[in-house]
Design a protein around this motif. Structure first.
Motif: not given
Length: 544
Positions: A159-162, A164-169, A283-291, A325-333
């Motif tokens: 799960k990459l930060p938004r 970084i995703i925007e910069e790479k794309t 389907m996911v709403r954000n690229l960071s959730d593509l995994k 529901g609520v999920r532990l964000d990978e970046l926060k972890e």
């Protein structure tokens, strides 16, 4: 300014060069001087000069031996040989060592500065070549397809930060601006394809998985609309399809997707005769959730055991979609784990606060909260375990962190308790790491005290004994001892030599051998360099 190391056994030559040459005007600065090749090697390891200017004939280690060492360990360093007329033929041997320039003694300041100009031009040109924007752009352009695939593959597992995703794309020219995304995986089943369908094509019989995957990839790229399928690439012995939807999710869109994938499946079955199954994630709403979608696609593939292979299987068809529901964000972890292992108390506090902020205002059940907190606790426990911290030894026998988290009446109480636990663990990890540093250094000091008489003892040899890299050890040693290992070894040898000179009748060459110098003349040179007087003079003064 480029750094210069000046090496000559004649003090007047060194001093003359330092004083008479306008080094700054030529673009250079003298970083150090040495009297012989051995001393120059020690300085070069520390200074990493851009240019070494050295005489050929010197005691202990001559200029060509120094040049040979530089070519092996500091290949970008420029080497200038200074030589007398009777050494001219000898100097010509330096060509085989790729010596950059040589200058015949005696020389004028003008000729020396002219040589410096040549060296500077050569370094400038090499720097410019390495930094040449046009060449870099061309290399970047040819590497772009691989860079794109590598980036997209990283989205499947991390799960990459938004940002970084925007910069790479943006940098890679990818169109990933859809409203939602999903991943599909096309895999060969069974893996050993030559055991079935014995009447299939020669491609089947080849048994070459890479060949089969590339054949599948070519068909996929021919059939699939690039506006619909963002990318199709090989990843981990399967074909990954990344799909974007600019519109809201609806039955028509999914129907079109399903028909497209069915056509792809039938084409591969028809033309390649390969047993293929396609799994499609949610389907996911954000690229960071593509995994998450990718993981769902892999899970859908497993349902071939029930539904059969050679099908398109949507994970949402075989497993009822549930509210996220609520999920532990990978970046926060990751931020929590990093702060526990390497951060400050303030960083741990901030990481815990960000994690609990996720629960505020979230629409979730008590079971969702419990799972979320269990994930947080698991991250804390894993960090402790990876750092060698025993939880029971720290908090007492029978302590169960997973059970303790549910004893509190509210989130604020649980947060305060978990923060206290985390800070305690961080403190012990830091203490343990410091003990590890001290243990490494103590082992190094002990080994050095026992083997300083070995003339072959070096930083590299010590690190081989300790099974540790030289870079890591050097940083730890200097932090703990406040000097480099080479300086410590020299200090130990000199102090031992002084003690032997004061308390024994051993001759200088015997003392040299005892303290690790195979060459007694070099021992005398080093002793005088460190102490200021010769071993003989030191003994005389010490016994008065």
């Amino acid at each position: 300014m480029y750094k210069v190391l000046l090496v000559d056994d004649e003090a007047d030559v060194r001093e003359g060069l330092v004083q008479e040459i306008q080094w700054g005007a030529c673009g250079f600065t003298i970083e150090g001087t040495a009297e012989n090749g051995r001393e120059a090697v020690e300085l070069a390891e520390r200074l990493e000069p851009d240019v070494v200017i050295t005489d050929i004939s010197m005691p202990f280690q001559d200029g060509l031996q120094l040049a040979s060492w530089l070519r092996e360990f500091q290949p970008l360093c420029k080497i200038v040989i200074l030589t007398g007329y009777d050494e001219f033929d000898y100097a010509r041997q330096a060509i085989t060592l790729s010596v950059d320039e040589y200058l015949l003694k005696p020389f004028s300041a003008e000729s020396f500065m002219e040589l410096l100009g040549k060296i500077k031009d050569k370094i400038d040109m090499e720097v410019a070549e390495r930094e040449d924007v046009r060449q870099l752009k061309e290399h970047y352009r040819t590497s772009l397809p691989l860079l794109r695939e590598s980036f997209l593959a990283s989205l499947l597992t991390r799960k990459l930060p938004r940002s970084i995703i925007e910069e790479k794309t943006r940098n890679y020219g990818l169109s990933l601006n859809g409203g939602s995304y999903l991943a599909a995986v096309m895999a060969l089943y069974p893996a050993s394809v030559d055991k079935e369908h014995t009447s299939s094509t020669s491609l089947r019989h080849s048994g070459d998985l890479d060949l089969m995957l590339h054949a599948m990839l070519n068909i996929a790229k021919e059939l699939l609309d690039p506006e619909f399928f963002v990318s199709v690439f090989i990843y981990q012995d399967s074909i990954v399809l990344l799909i974007t939807n600019d519109e809201s999710e609806n039955e028509a869109w999914f129907s079109e997707l399903s028909m497209t994938l069915e056509r792809l499946l039938k084409s591969i079955l028809h033309y390649l005769k390969l047993p293929v199954t396609i799994g499609v994630g949610s389907m996911v709403r954000n690229l960071s959730d593509l995994k998450l979608s990718y993981q769902g696609a892999l899970l859908a593939l497993d349902y071939r055991l029930i539904l059969g292979a050679e099908k398109v299987i949507f994970i949402d068809d075989v497993e009822r979609p549930r509210p996220e529901g609520v999920r532990l964000d990978e970046l926060k972890e990751q931020a929590l784990i990093r702060s526990l292992k390497l951060g400050t108390e303030e960083e741990v506090t901030e990481a815990i606060s960000h994690i609990f902020d996720e629960l505020i205002g979230a629409s979730c059940t008590i079971q969702d909260v419990q799972v979320y907190l269990l994930e947080v606790v698991t991250a804390v426990l894993r960090s402790a375990k990876e750092s060698g911290i025993e939880i029971e030894a720290l908090f007492g026998a029978g302590f169960q962190l997973h059970a303790e988290i549910f004893k509190f009446s509210g989130l604020q109480e649980a947060k305060a308790w978990l923060l206290d636990i985390s800070l305690t663990i961080r403190k012990h990890i830091a203490s343990s790491r410091q003990h590890a540093y001290k243990d490494i250094v103590e082992k190094a000091l002990q080994y050095t005290r026992e083997h300083y008489g070995d003339s072959e003892l070096s930083l590299q040899k010590l690190c081989m004994q300790l099974h540790i890299s030289t870079g890591y050890f050097s940083a730890v040693f200097k932090r703990e001892v406040k000097m480099t290992y080479v300086q410590y070894l020299m200090q130990l040898r000199m102090e031992t030599a002084k003690e032997l000179l004061r308390s024994s009748d051993l001759k200088a060459f015997e003392i040299a051998e005892r303290v690790g110098y195979a060459d007694p003349n070099y021992f005398s040179f080093c002793f005088k360099k460190q102490v200021g007087i010769s071993p003989k003079e030191y003994r005389t003064q010490a016994r008065r």
